[in-house]
Design a protein around this motif. Structure first.
Motif, PDB file in Angstrom:
ATOM      1  N   LEU A   2     -27.106 -22.986  79.222  1.00 14.24           N
ATOM      2  CA  LEU A   2     -26.967 -21.960  78.242  1.00 14.24           C
ATOM      3  C   LEU A   2     -26.815 -20.840  78.373  1.00 14.24           C
ATOM      4  O   LEU A   2     -27.934 -20.177  79.608  1.00 14.24           O
ATOM      5  CB  LEU A   2     -28.616 -22.490  77.787  1.00 14.24           C
ATOM      6  CG  LEU A   2     -28.889 -22.165  76.298  1.00 14.24           C
ATOM      7  CD1 LEU A   2     -28.071 -22.762  75.351  1.00 14.24           C
ATOM      8  CD2 LEU A   2     -30.267 -22.118  76.041  1.00 14.24           C
ATOM      9  N   ILE A   3     -26.232 -20.196  77.814  1.00 18.12           N
ATOM     10  CA  ILE A   3     -26.010 -18.454  78.065  1.00 18.12           C
ATOM     11  C   ILE A   3     -26.508 -18.072  76.756  1.00 18.12           C
ATOM     12  O   ILE A   3     -25.073 -17.930  75.423  1.00 18.12           O
ATOM     13  CB  ILE A   3     -24.169 -18.524  78.271  1.00 18.12           C
ATOM     14  CG1 ILE A   3     -23.924 -18.573  79.422  1.00 18.12           C
ATOM     15  CG2 ILE A   3     -23.910 -16.641  77.721  1.00 18.12           C
ATOM     16  CD1 ILE A   3     -24.789 -18.191  80.626  1.00 18.12           C
ATOM     17  N   GLU A   4     -27.181 -16.747  76.656  1.00 14.83           N
ATOM     18  CA  GLU A   4     -27.609 -16.242  75.350  1.00 14.83           C
ATOM     19  C   GLU A   4     -26.934 -14.536  75.276  1.00 14.83           C
ATOM     20  O   GLU A   4     -26.920 -14.348  76.802  1.00 14.83           O
ATOM     21  CB  GLU A   4     -28.970 -16.042  75.001  1.00 14.83           C
ATOM     22  CG  GLU A   4     -29.445 -15.527  75.774  1.00 14.83           C
ATOM     23  CD  GLU A   4     -30.948 -15.054  75.366  1.00 14.83           C
ATOM     24  OE1 GLU A   4     -31.176 -14.555  74.167  1.00 14.83           O
ATOM     25  OE2 GLU A   4     -32.358 -14.930  76.296  1.00 14.83           O
ATOM     26  N   MET A   5     -26.597 -13.917  74.263  1.00 14.55           N
ATOM     27  CA  MET A   5     -26.427 -12.874  74.364  1.00 14.55           C
ATOM     28  C   MET A   5     -27.180 -11.850  73.672  1.00 14.55           C
ATOM     29  O   MET A   5     -27.281 -11.020  72.703  1.00 14.55           O
ATOM     30  CB  MET A   5     -24.695 -13.123  73.840  1.00 14.55           C
ATOM     31  CG  MET A   5     -23.582 -13.554  73.970  1.00 14.55           C
ATOM     32  SD  MET A   5     -23.679 -13.553  75.683  1.00 14.55           S
ATOM     33  CE  MET A   5     -23.071 -11.688  75.736  1.00 14.55           C
ATOM     34  N   GLY A   6     -28.764 -11.663  73.598  1.00 16.94           N
ATOM     35  CA  GLY A   6     -29.452 -11.384  73.024  1.00 16.94           C
ATOM     36  C   GLY A   6     -30.780 -10.812  73.767  1.00 16.94           C
ATOM     37  O   GLY A   6     -31.696 -10.579  73.171  1.00 16.94           O
ATOM     38  N   GLU A   7     -31.049 -11.359  75.367  1.00 15.04           N
ATOM     39  CA  GLU A   7     -32.044 -10.966  75.759  1.00 15.04           C
ATOM     40  C   GLU A   7     -32.334  -9.462  76.798  1.00 15.04           C
ATOM     41  O   GLU A   7     -33.926 -10.054  75.997  1.00 15.04           O
ATOM     42  CB  GLU A   7     -31.820 -11.955  76.818  1.00 15.04           C
ATOM     43  CG  GLU A   7     -32.647 -11.669  78.414  1.00 15.04           C
ATOM     44  CD  GLU A   7     -33.212 -10.593  79.191  1.00 15.04           C
ATOM     45  OE1 GLU A   7     -34.206 -10.397  79.876  1.00 15.04           O
ATOM     46  OE2 GLU A   7     -32.767  -9.343  79.269  1.00 15.04           O
ATOM     47  N   GLU A   8     -31.343  -8.755  75.546  1.00 14.18           N
ATOM     48  CA  GLU A   8     -31.950  -7.131  76.331  1.00 14.18           C
ATOM     49  C   GLU A   8     -32.448  -6.749  74.457  1.00 14.18           C
ATOM     50  O   GLU A   8     -32.640  -5.544  74.727  1.00 14.18           O
ATOM     51  CB  GLU A   8     -30.747  -6.412  76.269  1.00 14.18           C
ATOM     52  CG  GLU A   8     -29.892  -6.714  77.856  1.00 14.18           C
ATOM     53  CD  GLU A   8     -30.929  -6.541  79.728  1.00 14.18           C
ATOM     54  OE1 GLU A   8     -31.829  -6.529  78.624  1.00 14.18           O
ATOM     55  OE2 GLU A   8     -30.406  -6.613  80.893  1.00 14.18           O
ATOM     56  N   THR A   9     -32.927  -7.731  73.769  1.00 12.84           N
ATOM     57  CA  THR A   9     -33.285  -7.485  72.364  1.00 12.84           C
ATOM     58  C   THR A   9     -34.182  -8.120  72.619  1.00 12.84           C
ATOM     59  O   THR A   9     -34.743  -8.334  71.539  1.00 12.84           O
ATOM     60  CB  THR A   9     -32.362  -7.020  71.296  1.00 12.84           C
ATOM     61  OG1 THR A   9     -31.470  -8.437  71.350  1.00 12.84           O
ATOM     62  CG2 THR A   9     -31.136  -6.345  71.562  1.00 12.84           C
ATOM     63  N   GLY A  10     -35.337  -8.809  73.417  1.00 13.47           N
ATOM     64  CA  GLY A  10     -36.037  -9.440  73.480  1.00 13.47           C
ATOM     65  C   GLY A  10     -36.123 -11.541  73.324  1.00 13.47           C
ATOM     66  O   GLY A  10     -36.790 -11.301  72.723  1.00 13.47           O
TER      67      GLY A  10
ATOM     68  N   THR B  41     -20.585  -5.836  75.817  1.00 11.83           N
ATOM     69  CA  THR B  41     -21.737  -6.301  75.709  1.00 11.83           C
ATOM     70  C   THR B  41     -23.070  -5.317  75.624  1.00 11.83           C
ATOM     71  O   THR B  41     -23.470  -6.567  75.519  1.00 11.83           O
ATOM     72  CB  THR B  41     -21.949  -7.622  76.105  1.00 11.83           C
ATOM     73  OG1 THR B  41     -22.346  -7.763  77.435  1.00 11.83           O
ATOM     74  CG2 THR B  41     -20.212  -8.209  75.811  1.00 11.83           C
ATOM     75  N   GLU B  42     -22.726  -5.013  74.960  1.00  9.48           N
ATOM     76  CA  GLU B  42     -24.733  -4.294  74.566  1.00  9.48           C
ATOM     77  C   GLU B  42     -24.971  -4.606  73.614  1.00  9.48           C
ATOM     78  O   GLU B  42     -24.921  -4.493  72.019  1.00  9.48           O
ATOM     79  CB  GLU B  42     -24.369  -2.075  73.639  1.00  9.48           C
ATOM     80  CG  GLU B  42     -23.531  -1.922  74.806  1.00  9.48           C
ATOM     81  CD  GLU B  42     -23.387  -0.231  75.243  1.00  9.48           C
ATOM     82  OE1 GLU B  42     -24.008   0.697  76.002  1.00  9.48           O
ATOM     83  OE2 GLU B  42     -22.515  -0.399  73.459  1.00  9.48           O
ATOM     84  N   SER B  43     -26.318  -5.621  73.294  1.00  5.80           N
ATOM     85  CA  SER B  43     -26.531  -5.923  72.346  1.00  5.80           C
ATOM     86  C   SER B  43     -28.083  -5.187  71.221  1.00  5.80           C
ATOM     87  O   SER B  43     -27.631  -5.981  70.043  1.00  5.80           O
ATOM     88  CB  SER B  43     -27.503  -7.180  72.256  1.00  5.80           C
ATOM     89  OG  SER B  43     -28.744  -6.860  74.008  1.00  5.80           O
TER      90      SER B  43
ATOM     91  N   ALA C 116     -18.219  -7.959  70.886  1.00  4.82           N
ATOM     92  CA  ALA C 116     -17.964  -7.775  71.495  1.00  4.82           C
ATOM     93  C   ALA C 116     -18.481  -9.503  72.467  1.00  4.82           C
ATOM     94  O   ALA C 116     -18.630  -9.911  73.209  1.00  4.82           O
ATOM     95  CB  ALA C 116     -18.258  -7.165  72.955  1.00  4.82           C
ATOM     96  N   LEU C 117     -19.785  -9.181  71.839  1.00  4.79           N
ATOM     97  CA  LEU C 117     -20.772 -10.217  71.778  1.00  4.79           C
ATOM     98  C   LEU C 117     -20.398 -11.609  71.601  1.00  4.79           C
ATOM     99  O   LEU C 117     -20.525 -12.384  72.247  1.00  4.79           O
ATOM    100  CB  LEU C 117     -22.420 -10.161  71.873  1.00  4.79           C
ATOM    101  CG  LEU C 117     -23.207  -8.937  71.312  1.00  4.79           C
ATOM    102  CD1 LEU C 117     -24.178  -9.375  70.604  1.00  4.79           C
ATOM    103  CD2 LEU C 117     -23.467  -9.252  72.706  1.00  4.79           C
TER     104      LEU C 117
END
Length: 464
Positions: free
Chosen positions: A155-163, A31-33, A41-42
């Motif tokens: 709450l689960i997000e899939m973009g934390e590593e991109t801000g 899951t590499e955002s 995968a996200l």
């Protein structure tokens, strides 16, 4: 059933290998955002892992989207009754790039491996391992007691590593649904591997570029040296005017006017130690008169992340036409982020560097946050963790790094209590990311006890 039985159930679950199997399955999803090719995968992580796990606990799940976000969110809710405490949980299923070629021989970012008591894999520390611990603790309490005893939202997000693009707007749009007594979440490291930790916010982070564009091209240093300016030298002096040779910030608007007494009291019990793999703390670096814990958790720091002038790979005998530096300011509550760049402009002009250009980067700026270390909910959480672990937890007013915590404090108006399950030497964001199995096992016990206490009827619920 009792609190002790719930914790024993959690430990048996861990020792059986069942938790490891769950985490291995989640680590295997790449899951590499930051990688657009991983977008499927996200979505798969939410659909195949998060939704079934929450639904098995009786949570109602809904996939949420926002135009600004590159990936969906999952909101899970289990409402057991009016008048009960309500907790909001948060985690992110995206990870930093795997960097497969750089891992030790026999290790892979997408395969959970165990060596010398450590579990290796991308996301083990950040953040799949941490939110998986919390979810399993919820499941253990539910199985042991037959109910949670409180209302839970997650709450689960899939973009934390991109801000975290879109997270702020989504929380604002669903503000009523996300209301709670407090946020309990897990990210970042403990103060030390063996010491449970609570932190109440995070330092803010602002990245910006400093550049000097002197002329169109390079010129021979033999013919022009001493006649034309060198941007590399000039930019070095400009940066040196911002911070002392020992790292003390020289721009008054970049630091708080004081270190609050409550923050100082909390940090008096905290010793910074990166462990055997961490760097040695340098006592003469940073703001004088502060302890190491006060410098990293209670004060601001300025860093040069990258610096380039000329051609470092193949230097030539030419005066470079340009110099560039990527800089970063980590800041705490008590400073005004809107004033940082204007204050820098005024400072550089006064120091004789009006030709240095300042530009904010495209990265999302995280604001500084912290809640009162003496808040009743904070003291309740610390007492619960101490009871389970038999250790005095470290209480940090804020994390030294940055998280989107201001969304929860400022947009949703929540108290924020973070219980990290990682440690400083985990190689987060680097090859060979890992966690000691002992830390994960203790974390599962701690969170099971914390959620048990949340449903026991003895919380500060209803306090202002």
């Amino acid at each position: 059933m009792t609190r002790a039985q719930a914790i024993a159930n959690a430990e048996r679950h861990f020792d059986s290998g069942a938790f490891r199997d769950t985490l291995a399955r989640r680590v295997a999803l790449p899951t590499e955002s930051q990688n657009p090719e991983r977008a499927p995968a996200l979505v798969d992580y939410l659909d195949s892992e998060m939704r079934p796990a929450f639904e098995a606990m009786g949570f109602a799940c809904e996939t949420l989207t926002h135009p600004k976000a590159r990936a969906p969110f999952l909101l899970a809710e289990r409402i057991e009754g009016a008048g009960l405490p309500t907790v909001l949980g948060y985690g992110h299923g995206d990870v930093i790039r795997g960097l497969e070629a750089e891992w030790k021989e026999g290790l892979s970012p997408w395969t959970l491996s165990e060596r010398d008591g450590r579990w290796y894999g991308r996301g083990v520390a950040d953040n799949k391992g941490q939110h998986s611990i919390n979810m399993q603790a919820l499941a253990t309490v539910l199985h042991t007691r037959g109910r949670l005893g409180f209302n839970a939202k997650y709450l689960i997000e899939m973009g934390e590593e991109t801000g975290s693009p879109g997270l702020r707007e989504l929380c604002d749009a669903h503000k009523a649904r996300l209301q709670a007594d407090l946020l309990i979440a897990s990210d970042g490291p403990r103060l030390r591997a063996e010491r449970p930790t609570v932190f109440l916010g995070s330092r803010g982070s602002m990245n910006f570029d400093l550049t000097i564009e002197a002329r169109a091209g390079g010129h021979h240093s033999g013919n022009w040296g001493g006649l034309i300016s060198n941007p590399g030298i000039q930019l070095a002096h400009a940066i040196a005017s911002i911070v002392s040779p020992t790292g003390q910030i020289r721009i008054p608007e970049w630091v708080p006017t004081e270190l609050p007494d409550a923050v100082r009291r909390a940090l008096a019990d905290c010793e910074v130690d990166g462990g055997a793999d961490g760097p040695t703390i340098e006592p003469g670096w940073g703001e004088p008169g502060l302890s190491p814990a006060e410098r990293v958790f209670g004060w601001c720091s300025f860093e040069v992340l990258a610096y380039k002038t000329g051609n470092p790979e193949t230097p030539v005998n030419a005066i470079p036409p340009r110099a560039w530096a990527r800089c970063q300011l980590r800041f705490v509550v008590g400073t005004d982020a809107n004033e940082f760049l204007p204050a820098l402009r005024r400072h550089l002009d006064r120091q004789g560097f009006p030709f240095v250009k300042i530009a904010a980067t495209r990265e999302e700026m995280f604001q500084a946050t912290r809640i009162d270390p003496e808040d009743p909910w904070v003291q309740w959480a610390v007492a619960s963790i101490a009871q389970t672990s038999g250790k005095k937890p470290a209480l940090l007013p804020n994390l030294g790094g940055s998280l989107p915590n201001d969304i929860f404090t400022d947009v949703l108006g929540l108290r924020t209590v973070w219980v990290p399950h990682s440690y400083p030497g985990c190689s987060q964001h680097a090859p060979n990311e890992h966690l000691p199995a002992a830390v994960l096992r203790e974390a599962l016990s701690i969170m099971t006890g914390l959620y048990w206490d949340l449903g026991s009827g003895s919380t500060p619920h209803g306090s202002s």
